[in-house]
Design an enzyme around this catalytic site. Structure first.
Site, short mmCIF file in Angstrom:
data_model
loop_
_atom_site.label_atom_id
_atom_site.label_comp_id
_atom_site.label_asym_id
_atom_site.label_seq_id
_atom_site.Cartn_x
_atom_site.Cartn_y
_atom_site.Cartn_z
N MET A 134 10.60 -7.31 4.35
CA MET A 134 10.69 -7.98 5.65
C MET A 134 12.03 -8.65 5.90
O MET A 134 12.11 -9.59 6.70
CB MET A 134 9.54 -8.99 5.78
CG MET A 134 8.16 -8.34 5.76
SD MET A 134 7.97 -7.01 6.98
CE MET A 134 7.92 -7.97 8.49
N ARG A 179 16.95 -12.43 6.58
CA ARG A 179 17.92 -11.68 5.78
C ARG A 179 18.16 -12.44 4.48
O ARG A 179 17.61 -13.52 4.27
CB ARG A 179 19.23 -11.49 6.55
CG ARG A 179 19.95 -12.78 6.87
CD ARG A 179 21.15 -12.50 7.76
NE ARG A 179 21.75 -13.72 8.28
CZ ARG A 179 22.78 -14.35 7.71
NH1 ARG A 179 23.30 -13.88 6.60
NH2 ARG A 179 23.28 -15.44 8.24
N SER A 192 0.83 -1.21 0.00
CA SER A 192 0.00 0.00 0.00
C SER A 192 0.87 1.27 0.00
O SER A 192 0.47 2.29 -0.58
CB SER A 192 -0.98 0.00 1.18
OG SER A 192 -0.30 0.11 2.40
N ASN A 193 2.04 1.21 0.62
CA ASN A 193 2.93 2.37 0.56
C ASN A 193 3.52 2.54 -0.83
O ASN A 193 3.67 3.68 -1.31
CB ASN A 193 4.04 2.25 1.60
CG ASN A 193 3.56 2.64 2.98
OD1 ASN A 193 3.42 3.82 3.29
ND2 ASN A 193 3.25 1.65 3.82
N GLU A 218 22.91 -0.09 9.88
CA GLU A 218 23.10 -1.52 10.17
C GLU A 218 22.22 -2.02 11.31
O GLU A 218 22.08 -3.23 11.50
CB GLU A 218 24.59 -1.84 10.43
CG GLU A 218 25.19 -1.24 11.69
CD GLU A 218 25.46 0.26 11.58
OE1 GLU A 218 25.71 0.87 12.63
OE2 GLU A 218 25.42 0.82 10.45
N ALA A 268 -1.76 7.53 7.60
CA ALA A 268 -0.71 8.55 7.79
C ALA A 268 0.54 8.19 6.98
O ALA A 268 1.18 9.08 6.38
CB ALA A 268 -0.37 8.68 9.27
N GLU A 269 0.87 6.91 6.94
CA GLU A 269 2.06 6.48 6.18
C GLU A 269 1.93 6.87 4.71
O GLU A 269 2.92 7.29 4.09
CB GLU A 269 2.22 4.96 6.27
CG GLU A 269 2.70 4.47 7.61
CD GLU A 269 2.97 2.97 7.61
OE1 GLU A 269 3.72 2.52 8.47
OE2 GLU A 269 2.42 2.24 6.76
N HIS A 276 8.49 3.11 9.16
CA HIS A 276 8.22 2.24 10.31
C HIS A 276 6.99 2.76 11.06
O HIS A 276 6.86 3.97 11.26
CB HIS A 276 9.45 2.22 11.24
CG HIS A 276 9.26 1.33 12.43
ND1 HIS A 276 9.34 -0.05 12.33
CD2 HIS A 276 8.95 1.61 13.72
CE1 HIS A 276 9.09 -0.56 13.52
NE2 HIS A 276 8.86 0.41 14.38
N LEU A 281 18.68 -5.64 5.77
CA LEU A 281 19.75 -5.48 4.78
C LEU A 281 21.11 -5.40 5.48
O LEU A 281 21.23 -4.83 6.56
CB LEU A 281 19.50 -4.22 3.94
CG LEU A 281 18.24 -4.30 3.07
CD1 LEU A 281 18.02 -2.98 2.34
CD2 LEU A 281 18.30 -5.45 2.08
#
Ligand code: GRF
Length: 197
Positions: free
Chosen positions: A94, A67, A15-16, A146, A177-178, A113, A97
């Protein structure tokens, strides 16, 4: 200055990503989506890329759960470079990195976030805010470093927690809001780089 060339990474709903692509289409965000890459083959974010005619690719993630294998992360760097991406936008990606991506795109990877960082990093941050009895939470766009959900903050937006909120109702309000904050934060990044006020 030319528009920002975005590489968008996501694992889920997207959605973002949709909000960003809609703002680009509307001309309210001076950016170009070069590629959408997902570690989940049938993630809805891939359908959104198709809908907006953005090149998209599946990255088989390898054996780890949280990862990427280092050689796969190096392949991700190649894919993003080949696509001409300059700023990397995490939109519900998800996996954490590591150095291949962080070294290839220093201070050029951003994340959103669902809390007012540094409060409540980690999973399901809205549930953490509810459980802590907060009356206000929100969302944060930040540079990726990191550490998890950590790095220089680009923009934040407050969201009230209402007395009868469930986890679902609060999460839905944060997502609204995002969808405003992420395109605005990318625009802010572009203005800072371009020296435009
Ligand atoms: C967002 O809530 C964002 O804060 C978090 O992951 C979620 C992605 O949602 N990092 P969507 O896939 O953009 O709908």
């Amino acid at each position: 200055m030319t528009r920002l060339a975005l590489g968008i990474l996501g694992s889920g709903k997207g959605s973002n990503c949709r909000a960003i692509l809609e703002n680009i289409r509307a001309g309210t965000l001076a950016a170009e989506a070069k590629v959408v890459i997902s570690d989940v083959l049938d993630a809805p974010i891939m359908d959104i890329a198709r809908e907006f005619s953005v090149p998209h690719a599946y990255l088989p993630p390898g054996q780890f759960r949280t990862r990427l294998e280092p050689n796969i992360e190096a392949e991700l760097v190649r894919m993003l470079r080949d696509a001409g991406a300059d700023v990397i936008v995490l939109a519900g990606f998800m996996r954490v990195l590591k150095s291949p991506m962080l070294e290839a795109f220093p201070r050029r990877i951003i994340n959103i976030h669902p809390s007012l960082l540094p409060k409540f990093p980690g999973l399901e941050a809205w549930k953490q805010a509810l459980a802590a009895g907060e009356t206000v939470t929100g969302c944060t766009v930040h540079l990726v470093d990191e550490k998890i959900d950590h790095g220089d903050i680009i923009a934040q937006r407050e969201v009230p927690i209402l007395p009868n909120d469930s986890a679902e109702s609060l999460h839905a309000r944060i997502q609204i809001a995002e969808h405003e904050l992420y395109p605005a934060a990318i625009d802010k990044l572009w203005r800072e780089r371009a020296g435009v006020s």
